[in-house]
Design a protein around this motif. Structure first.
Motif, PDB file in Angstrom:
ATOM      1  N   ASP A  51       0.806  -1.208   0.000  1.00 13.97           N
ATOM      2  CA  ASP A  51       0.000   0.000   0.000  1.00 13.97           C
ATOM      3  C   ASP A  51       0.849   1.271   0.000  1.00 13.97           C
ATOM      4  OD1 ASP A  51      -2.282  -1.483  -0.043  1.00 13.97           O
ATOM      5  OD2 ASP A  51      -2.786  -1.208   2.081  1.00 13.97           O
ATOM      6  N   GLU A  52       1.956   1.230   0.741  1.00 10.35           N
ATOM      7  CA  GLU A  52       2.778   2.442   0.860  1.00 10.35           C
ATOM      8  C   GLU A  52       3.483   2.805  -0.447  1.00 10.35           C
ATOM      9  OE1 GLU A  52       4.954  -0.944   3.121  1.00 10.35           O
ATOM     10  OE2 GLU A  52       2.889  -0.188   2.891  1.00 10.35           O
ATOM     11  N   GLU A  55       2.192   6.173  -1.946  1.00  9.90           N
ATOM     12  CA  GLU A  55       2.805   7.403  -1.428  1.00  9.90           C
ATOM     13  C   GLU A  55       4.233   7.553  -1.932  1.00  9.90           C
ATOM     14  OE1 GLU A  55       1.568  10.058   0.026  1.00  9.90           O
ATOM     15  OE2 GLU A  55      -0.335   9.033  -0.348  1.00  9.90           O
TER      16      GLU A  55
END
Length: 362
Positions: A51-52, A55
């Motif tokens: 998920d990161e 970013e």
């Protein structure tokens, strides 16, 4: 790669979208501050792990020069991804395209009202002229973006703008079969057509539709809707760089494209519906280098027509393509005007029917 044309976006939020051909939608929203990307927010219907990593992509793009090209942006993304990151349905290059489309304020298919031209059979020369006229009219803003399906009044060989007549065409074979040889304004290879045996269409659009894309990327982007419709017909098809529509049974068709100074992009595709391969072999010269590059022994084996692959009448195939485009982007009737047709007739006489044009590359 084409360089992106950056408009004045300083101090404002911009939005860009790019549908990966055969893949997922990538969306980028960002601000431009001091000539650099700021507040980058990438989203879409793709898959990304971990998920990161999202970013990390945003962070890698933040601070990039607003005029950075696709290679620089993609390199930033790749270097910023955590080890082992998995991108499914998109890649770093696709995100770069979406960024370039944002900063160039590109338009999407659905941002335009599309017109349909599907009139009666035209001579090969008239088709060449109509392509130029309608593209110029769209570029000048006098005609809305247009999808045109061609009907042929006579058999023809259509050679690319930069091809040699003697290298591509057996003129004696063409005369023997009553086949007219004409030259179009786009590049690419020779086409062999007979009435009822091909499905040919043109897309005339403002260059904003392909802003931020290289030529290779725009080919795949402009052909993606066609691949979608053909898959709905049950065909296993894909885009084969640079400009082919291919299937597991063989090549179906090819595309050609030109960016006009008037501000339009002309993109046209010819797909084989049925084909007289023996006649084609007597008219076209297919060089050994091209055959070697395609990994086949003869031109006849390179093409597998839609009639065999779909089992549908040609008229049904065209109607399904029109319906597929309309369902995706909207489409209303927009026939060729009297003024456009008159201009096309003038171009036939002054350009396309002249020996100077046909033999400009003997």
């Amino acid at each position: 790669m084409l360089s992106v044309v950056v408009v004045d976006v300083a101090g404002c939020a911009v939005h860009g979208e790019y549908k990966v051909p055969g893949g997922k939608l990538v969306v980028v929203d960002l601000d431009v501050v001091g000539g650099r990307l700021s507040g980058v927010r990438v989203s879409g219907d793709f898959f990304l792990e971990p998920d990161e990593a999202l970013e990390a992509i945003n962070g890698a793009l933040t601070g990039a020069p607003v005029d950075a090209d696709g290679e620089e942006l993609a390199a930033r993304i790749r270097s910023g991804l955590p080890e082992g990151a998995r991108l499914v349905g998109f890649d770093a290059a696709a995100v770069a395209v979406a960024v370039r489309r944002a900063v160039s304020k590109a338009s999407g298919w659905s941002d335009h009202e599309w017109l349909l031209v599907h009139d009666g059979p035209q001579t090969p020369l008239m088709h060449m002229a109509l392509d130029q006229v309608l593209a110029e009219e769209v570029g000048a803003g006098r005609r809305a973006p247009t999808l045109r399906f061609w009907e042929w009044a006579a058999p023809s060989v259509i050679i690319g703008s930069f091809q040699s007549v003697r290298n591509e065409v057996d003129m004696e074979g063409a005369r023997r079969h009553g086949i007219e040889v004409v030259r179009r304004i786009t590049g690419g290879g020779a086409m062999f057509v007979e009435p009822g045996n091909t499905v040919t269409y043109s897309v005339y659009a403002p260059v904003s539709l392909v802003a931020g894309m290289s030529f290779a990327e725009s080919y795949a982007f402009l052909d993606d809707w066609v691949l979608g419709v053909l898959r709905e017909l049950g065909l296993n098809v894909w885009y084969q760089p640079l400009n082919d529509i291919a299937s597991d049974a063989g090549k179906i068709g090819g595309a050609a494209q030109k960016r006009l100074a008037s501000g339009a992009v002309l993109h046209h595709v010819t797909m084989s519906y049925s084909i007289d391969a023996d006649k084609m072999g007597e008219v076209l010269r297919v060089g050994k280098e091209k055959l070697s590059d395609k990994g086949v022994a003869s031109a006849k084996k390179r093409v597998d027509p839609l009639a065999r692959q779909t089992g549908l009448a040609r008229e049904v195939v065209i109607e399904r393509l029109i319906t597929g485009f309309r369902d995706r982007y909207g489409l209303v009737a927009g026939p060729v005007t009297d003024a456009e047709r008159a201009r096309a007739r003038e171009l036939v006489e002054s350009k396309f029917a002249t020996r100077e044009w046909l033999m400009r590359v003997p």
